[in-house]
Design a protein around this motif. Structure first.
Motif, PDB file in Angstrom:
ATOM      1  N   GLY A   1       0.808  -1.213   0.000  1.00 39.17           N
ATOM      2  CA  GLY A   1       0.000   0.000   0.000  1.00 39.17           C
ATOM      3  C   GLY A   1       0.842   1.264   0.000  1.00 39.17           C
ATOM      4  N   ASP A   2       0.160   2.425  -0.117  1.00 39.56           N
ATOM      5  CA  ASP A   2       0.878   3.692  -0.296  1.00 39.56           C
ATOM      6  C   ASP A   2       1.418   4.289   1.002  1.00 39.56           C
ATOM      7  OD1 ASP A   2      -1.354   4.693   0.990  1.00 39.56           O
ATOM      8  OD2 ASP A   2      -2.110   5.837  -0.715  1.00 39.56           O
ATOM      9  N   GLY A   3       1.215   3.617   2.133  1.00 32.47           N
ATOM     10  CA  GLY A   3       1.767   4.099   3.391  1.00 32.47           C
ATOM     11  C   GLY A   3       0.730   4.606   4.357  1.00 32.47           C
TER      12      GLY A   3
ATOM     13  N   ASP B   1      -2.482   9.942   0.093  1.00 36.13           N
ATOM     14  CA  ASP B   1      -1.044   9.757  -0.145  1.00 36.13           C
ATOM     15  C   ASP B   1      -0.272  11.068   0.022  1.00 36.13           C
ATOM     16  OD1 ASP B   1       1.368   8.599  -0.762  1.00 36.13           O
ATOM     17  OD2 ASP B   1       0.912   8.258  -2.878  1.00 36.13           O
ATOM     18  N   PRO B   2      -0.206  11.601   1.244  1.00 35.94           N
ATOM     19  CA  PRO B   2       0.342  12.943   1.454  1.00 35.94           C
ATOM     20  C   PRO B   2       1.863  12.993   1.584  1.00 35.94           C
ATOM     21  CG  PRO B   2      -0.437  12.067   3.529  1.00 35.94           C
ATOM     22  CD  PRO B   2      -0.710  11.009   2.508  1.00 35.94           C
ATOM     23  N   PHE B   3       2.537  11.926   1.229  1.00 34.25           N
ATOM     24  CA  PHE B   3       3.977  11.845   1.489  1.00 34.25           C
ATOM     25  C   PHE B   3       4.775  12.404   0.304  1.00 34.25           C
ATOM     26  CE2 PHE B   3       1.720   8.357   3.552  1.00 34.25           C
ATOM     27  CZ  PHE B   3       1.996   8.624   4.877  1.00 34.25           C
TER      28      PHE B   3
ATOM     29  N   PHE C   1       4.867  14.260  -4.647  1.00 28.62           N
ATOM     30  CA  PHE C   1       3.867  13.618  -5.500  1.00 28.62           C
ATOM     31  C   PHE C   1       3.218  12.402  -4.835  1.00 28.62           C
ATOM     32  CE2 PHE C   1       7.129  15.398  -8.403  1.00 28.62           C
ATOM     33  CZ  PHE C   1       6.372  16.423  -8.942  1.00 28.62           C
ATOM     34  N   GLY C   2       3.579  12.107  -3.584  1.00 29.24           N
ATOM     35  CA  GLY C   2       3.059  10.929  -2.908  1.00 29.24           C
ATOM     36  C   GLY C   2       3.966   9.733  -3.118  1.00 29.24           C
ATOM     37  N   ASN C   3       3.840   8.732  -2.254  1.00 29.91           N
ATOM     38  CA  ASN C   3       4.669   7.528  -2.362  1.00 29.91           C
ATOM     39  C   ASN C   3       4.411   6.744  -3.645  1.00 29.91           C
ATOM     40  OD1 ASN C   3       6.134   7.736   0.068  1.00 29.91           O
ATOM     41  ND2 ASN C   3       4.437   6.862   1.255  1.00 29.91           N
TER      42      ASN C   3
ATOM     43  N   ARG D   1      -1.544   9.162  -6.976  1.00 30.73           N
ATOM     44  CA  ARG D   1      -2.726   9.813  -6.480  1.00 30.73           C
ATOM     45  C   ARG D   1      -3.310  10.800  -7.476  1.00 30.73           C
ATOM     46  NH1 ARG D   1       0.523  14.016  -2.516  1.00 30.73           N
ATOM     47  NH2 ARG D   1       0.820  15.565  -4.130  1.00 30.73           N
ATOM     48  N   ALA D   2      -2.791  10.789  -8.700  1.00 29.47           N
ATOM     49  CA  ALA D   2      -3.341  11.696  -9.710  1.00 29.47           C
ATOM     50  C   ALA D   2      -4.797  11.355  -9.999  1.00 29.47           C
ATOM     51  CB  ALA D   2      -2.513  11.614 -10.992  1.00 29.47           C
ATOM     52  N   LYS D   3      -5.077  10.060 -10.080  1.00 26.74           N
ATOM     53  CA  LYS D   3      -6.429   9.625 -10.432  1.00 26.74           C
ATOM     54  C   LYS D   3      -6.955   8.616  -9.420  1.00 26.74           C
ATOM     55  CE  LYS D   3      -6.319  10.346 -15.453  1.00 26.74           C
ATOM     56  NZ  LYS D   3      -6.405   9.674 -16.773  1.00 26.74           N
TER      57      LYS D   3
END
Length: 859
Positions: A366-368, A373-375, A378-380, A475-477
Motif C-alpha cells: 500500500g501507499d503508506g 497519499d500525502p507523502f 507527488f506521494g509515495n 494519487r493523480a487519479k
C-alpha cells in the motif's frame, strides 16, 4: 383393433405372492383373444408432488447438464437434461426389451408412450416429474403424467403398465380409468409430462445462468468452513492432495483436506509476532501467504504480515520451510526475512503475495496510509525510489546460500536512476487481493493475466489488469476520475486506466477476486467474480474477446426455489474479506459477520451455479493421500440448507370462496393435447409369429437405473405378506428352512444407553455377523438422521461425541470410522466410510445420537 387389445398380444403371467393364484378371463371382442390376468386387491399409495415447487433438477439432486455426446434415443434431451450417452443407451436397451413383447401393431400403438415415459428420466425437470425433490419422500416409479395424456395412455396401452414398473399389483387398476390415472397423474398442469416439455417459458433459458428481472446473476453458495477469525487468505498446495490453507488475521494458518475436515494443529502460528488488534477495521495483521509454485519439490512458503520492531510498524515478507516431520506444518524455526518496509501509518498495508506464471514472486504494498497519499511532493505511489504504493517482482529461487532474493533481469526499472529495481508497476493505492488467470480451459486465452482490486479514496473503487512498468495513476487519479488535478493534467502521467470502476454508492472497499476457470460450472467460465468489503456486494465482469471491453453484472443470491439443492445456502455474511480457488479451479470467498481479528464469525463459501453443471464424471479427481499427524476436526455447517427451509411466517387468511394455494409462478397459455383416437387395424389372416406365445414368457429383467443410495423404496403390501420389518425376505418368497425370525440384517442399528432410553444412546451397527460401535470422527447430524430414521424417529436432535452416551466394552469391536452421510441413505453402510473394521480411534470416541419426534424438542 382397439387399444386394450393391442396390449393383449402380450401374454404375461402376473403372479401373486400366494401359493395358489387364481385367474380370470378377460374377453377382447375385437380380437377374439383372451389374456389371463390375476386377481388381487388394489392397494396403491399415491404421493402427489408439491405444486409450484419445481426447478430444473435431476434424480441425483443435482442440476442438469449438456451431454458431452448427443443422445441417440431420448433425442428431445440431446442438448440439455439429465442423461449422458451411457444412460441413454441403457434406456434404449430397456425400451427394446419391452418392445420384444409386442407385435408390429402393438409397437406402433404403444411404443411412443413407453419411449416417452422412459425418457423422462432425462428431463431437466426429472426430479419434479418423479417427486424426488424432497429426499425424505419415496420417489415415484414412473414420471407424473398430465391428465389428458394419461387418458390416452389408458385407452391405448393400459395393460403395459406392469412392464414399466416392478409392482405386481398394478393389474388391479388397469380396468379403472380413474384409479389408473390417479396413480400416474401429476397434479401440476405446468410441470407434468408432456406439458413440461412444451412449456416455452419453462424451457426458454434452460441451462443459462439465472438472472432476476434486473439482470442480477443468481448464484448459490455452499458453506465450506466456519468459526474463523477474520479469514484473510485461502490458497491451495497444487500438489495433487487438493488441500487448501486458510489464514486468519491473528496469524494462524489452518490446513483443510479435500473432504472438508481440518487438521487440529495449525500449518503456521505467528500470533506472537503479528501486529494487530481486536478493534474492528484494523488493517494490520497476518495478511497473506503463498506457496512456492513447485511446492511438491521446493517445500517453501512465503508470508506477508505486520510487525512492530522497536516501536516502528513494518511490513515483513518472510520465507518458511516445511517441517521435515510433518507435511502439514511449517518449520517455525526456519523463518527467513526477505524484505521489510517501514509503514508510516497503520492503514493501507497492502497485503498480497502471489507467484506469477513466470515463477516470480509478486508483492503488492500500500501507499503508506493516512489519506490522499500525502507523502512527499507527488506521494509515495508516484515515487519510484520507495517501495510503498507499488507492485514488486522478485526472484526467490536458488537463494539458499545467497541473498534472500534477486532481481529479475527484465524488471522494467532496472538501471533507472533513483528507482528501486524490485518495482514491477507503480501508482497503486492499496491493492487488496490479486489473482492470476489460469486461462480458458480449451483455448488457453487469458492465461497468466494478473487482475487486482485497488481500494479507492473518496469516490471510486477500481479493478486493474497489471502490466509490466504500468503506472496506475494514484494519487493523480482515482478510478477514471481526477483526484489531484495538477498531477492528473501532467502530460507525463501516461497512466493505465482500470478495466472497471464503481462509485461509493455501490461499495467503498473493493475486494479483488478471480476469473472462474473451474470444471463444475461451465456457465461461469471467463467470469471475473469479485466483491466489496463494506457493502457486501458480489459483482462480476465479463470480457468481450473482440473488443476487450468488460461488462458488469451484479451477483445476487438465488431465491429459495433456485437454490433448492442439497448443501446449498443463499445467504452470507456481509464483510467480504477475500477470494480463493481450490486446486481444481473452483471459486470461493471468505467473509465475516464481525470485522474483528478475534471474532469467530468468519466463513468460507463456495460459489455454485444452480442452473447447469458439468456432465457426471467429468470433474472427478482422486486426491493424493495426506499423511496426518494430529486429529481431524470434521466440518459441521451452521447455515440452514435452502432445501430444508420451512415457512417462518403465518399463512395469510384466505378469503371465501377459497382456492388451493400454490407458489406464485409465471403463467403461460396451454393447449390441451389432442386426444388420439384408438388405433384400429385389420386382423391379418395369418397370425404374426410374435403375436401369441404358447407358453407364458417371463417379464423382461428390470433395466432401470440402480437405486441411488438416497432412494428408499416405500413398503408394499401383498395379499399374503407378513407384517413386520419391511424387506426382511424377498417378496413372495417362502421362508427358508432354518431362517430365524428377528435375524439381524447388515446395516441395522441400535441405540445403547445405560438407563434404557429408546431415543438416545451409543450408536451400534450390525455388520459381518456382529454388533460394533461407530467412531465420532466426521460423524455429523446428517449421519445421525440416518440412524434416527432407522430407529423410527423422524428427527435427529443432536450428535453426542467423545462417548458422552457411553463407550463400548472390550468385547465390542469398532466397526465404522470417518462416516460421511448426505442424510438420505438407507443405513450407515450406504454412507461413505473406510473399510469395515478399519479405524484410528478408541471406544472413548464412540458416537451417540439423540433422536426425537419434533425438530425443536427439548432433550
Amino acid at each position: 383393433m382397439s387399444g386394450p387389445c393391442v396390449a393383449a398380444s402380450l401374454v404375461v403371467f402376473l403372479k401373486l405372492s400366494t401359493s395358489q393364484p387364481s385367474y380370470r378371463v378377460l374377453s377382447c371382442a375385437m380380437r377374439g383373444m383372451t389374456v389371463w390376468r390375476a386377481q388381487s386387491v388394489f392397494l396403491v399409495v399415491l404421493v402427489i408432488s408439491q405444486q409450484g415447487n419445481a426447478h430444473p433438477q435431476c434424480l441425483d439432486y443435482k442440476p442438469p447438464f449438456q451431454p458431452p455426446e448427443p443422445l441417440l434415443f431420448c433425442k428431445e434431451y440431446a442438448k440439455f437434461g439429465c442423461c449422458d450417452s451411457d444412460r441413454d443407451n441403457q434406456i434404449s436397451q430397456r425400451f427394446y426389451q419391452i418392445m420384444d413383447y409386442f407385435d408390429q401393431t402393438g409397437i406402433m400403438a404403444c411404443g411412443k408412450y413407453i419411449r416417452s415415459i422412459l425418457c423422462q428420466e432425462c428431463s431437466p425437470y426429472a426430479a419434479h416429474l418423479y417427486d424426488a425433490e424432497d429426499a425424505n419422500t419415496p420417489m415415484r416409479e414412473l414420471p407424473g403424467l398430465c391428465g389428458n395424456y394419461c387418458q390416452d395412455f389408458w385407452l391405448h396401452c393400459r395393460y403395459t403398465l406392469s412392464l414399466l414398473i416392478n409392482n405386481n399389483q398394478t393389474y388391479a387398476i388397469e380396468e379403472d380409468r380413474s384409479k389408473f390415472c390417479k396413480y400416474l397423474e401429476l397434479k401440476d398442469p405446468e410441470y407434468c409430462y408432456p406439458n413440461v416439455l412444451s412449456n416455452a417459458e419453462l424451457n426458454a433459458n434452460l441451462g443459462d445462468v439465472k438472472a432476476d428481472p434486473e439482470g442480477c446473476i443468481q448464484l448459490c453458495l455452499e458453506e465450506v468452513a466456519n468459526g474463523l477469525r477474520n479469514p484473510v487468505a485461502m490458497i491451495h498446495a497444487n500438489d495433487g492432495t487438493h488441500r487448501f490453507f486458510v489464514a486468519e488475521q491473528l496469524g494462524y494458518v489452518w490446513t483443510y483436506l479435500a473432504n472438508g475436515s481440518r487438521i487440529d494443529r495449525p500449518f503456521l502460528n505467528l500470533t506472537r509476532a503479528v501486529l494487530t488488534s481486536p478493534w474492528a477495521g484494523d488493517e494490520r495483521g497476518f495478511l497473506c501467504i503463498a506457496l512456492h509454485p513447485r511446492f511438491t519439490t521446493v517445500k517453501k512458503a512465503y508470508v506477508y504480515y505486520s510487525v512492530s520492531v522497536k516501536k516502528q510498524e513494518k511490513i515483513r515478507i518472510s520465507e518458511f520451510l516445511v517441517s521435515d516431520s510433518d507435511m502439514n506444518m511449517l518449520d517455525h524455526s526456519s523463518e527467513r526475512t526477505l524484505l521489510e518496509v517501514d509503514e508510516p501509518a497503520s492503514n493501507h498495508n497492502g497485503g498480497q503475495l502471489l507467484f506469477g506464471s513466470d515463477g516470480y514472486l509478486y508483492i503488492f504494498i500500500g501507499d503508506g496510509g493516512k489519506a490522499g497519499d500525502p507523502f512527499g511532493k507527488f506521494g509515495n505511489s508516484q515515487n519510484k525510489s520507495t517501495l510503498l504504493g507499488k507492485a514488486l517482482r522478485i526472484d526467490v529461487d536458488n537463494n539458499d546460500y545467497s541473498a534472500p532474493y534477486s532481481i529479475p533481469s527484465d524488471n522494467p526499472f532496472v538501471g533507472e536512476t533513483d528507482a528501486r529495481p524490485e518495482i514491477y508497476a507503480y501508482g497503486v493505492r492499496n491493492m487488496w487481493r490479486c489473482s492470476i488467470d489460469r486461462g480458458d480451459p480449451v483455448s488457453g486465452q487469458g492465461h497468466g493475466r494478473m487482475l487486482c482490486g485497488d481500494v479507492g479514496q473518496n469516490k471510486y473503487e477500481e479493478v486493474d489488469l497489471i502490466q509490466k512498468g504500468g503506472n496506475y495513476g494514484w494519487r493523480a487519479k482515482e478510478g477514471f476520475s481526477c483526484y489531484d488535478k495538477k498531477l492528473c493534467t501532467n502530460s507525463s502521467l501516461n497512466d493505465i486506466l482500470p478495466i472497471f470502476a464503481y462509485p461509493h454508492k455501490i461499495g467503498k472497499s473493493v475486494t479483488g477476486g478471480y476469473i472462474y476457470r473451474g470444471c463444475q460450472m461451465p456457465n461461469l467460465n471467463g467470469l471475473y467474480i469479485f466483491g466489496d468489503f463494506m457493502s457486501g456486494r458480489l459483482m462480476s465482469l465479463k470480457e468481450d474477446p473482440e473488443t476487450g471491453k468488460w461488462s458488469y453484472k451484479e451477483i445476487c443470491m438465488g431465491a429459495d426455489k433456485t437454490c433448492s439443492f442439497p448443501k446449498l445456502i443463499n445467504s452470507y455474511y456481509k464483510y467480504i474479506i477475500s477470494f480463493g480457488e481450490d486446486e481444481a479451479g473452483e471459486l470461493y470467498f471468505l467473509a465475516t459477520g464481525a470485522a474483528s481479528a478475534t471474532a469467530r464469525a468468519g466463513v468460507v463459501y463456495k460459489i455454485v451455479d444452480p442452473s447447469r453443471r458439468a456432465p457426471p464424471g467429468k470433474c472427478n479427481f482422486k486426491p493424493t493421500p495426506v499423511n496426518i499427524k494430529g486429529k481431524l476436526i470434521h466440518f459441521s455447517p451452521k447455515e440452514e440448507y435452502v432445501i430444508n427451509k420451512k415457512p417462518t411466517t403465518t399463512a395469510i387468511p384466505k378469503p371465501k370462496p377459497t382456492k388451493p394455494s400454490v407458489t406464485p409462478r409465471p403463467r403461460v397459455q396451454h393447449t390441451t393435447p389432442r386426444r388420439v383416437p384408438p388405433v384400429t387395424t385389420v386382423r391379418p389372416s395369418t397370425p404374426h409369429p410374435r403375436t401369441l406365445h404358447t407358453t407364458p414368457r417371463p417379464r423382461p429383467p428390470s433395466l432401470t437405473t440402480p437405486r441411488p443410495p438416497y432412494w428408499t423404496t416405500p413398503p408394499r403390501t401383498t395379499t399374503n405378506t407378513q407384517t413386520g420389518r419391511p424387506g426382511k425376505r424377498g417378496r413372495g418368497k417362502p421362508r427358508r428352512k432354518g431362517d430365524r425370525r428377528g435375524r439381524s440384517r447388515a446395516g441395522r442399528v441400535r441405540l445403547v444407553s445405560a438407563d434404557g432410553q429408546k431415543d438416545r444412546g451409543r450408536v451400534e451397527i450390525f455388520a459381518r455377523g456382529e454388533w460394533g460401535t461407530v467412531c465420532d470422527d466426521m460423524f455429523n447430524i446428517q449421519a445421525a438422521a440416518v440412524v434416527c430414521r432407522q430407529m423410527g424417529f423422524p428427527v435427529a436432535l443432536r450428535v453426542a461425541k467423545r462417548a458422552e452416551l457411553g463407550a463400548g466394552d472390550i468385547g465390542v469391536r469398532i466397526l465404522l470410522d470417518d462416516v460421511e452421510c448426505e442424510g438420505t441413505e438407507r443405513t450407515l453402510l450406504h454412507c461413505k466410510h473406510p473399510k469395515l473394521g478399519k479405524n484410528n480411534c478408541s471406544h472413548d470416541e464412540d458416537v451417540g445420537v439423540v433422536c426425537g419426534h419434533y425438530e425443536h424438542a427439548v432433550e
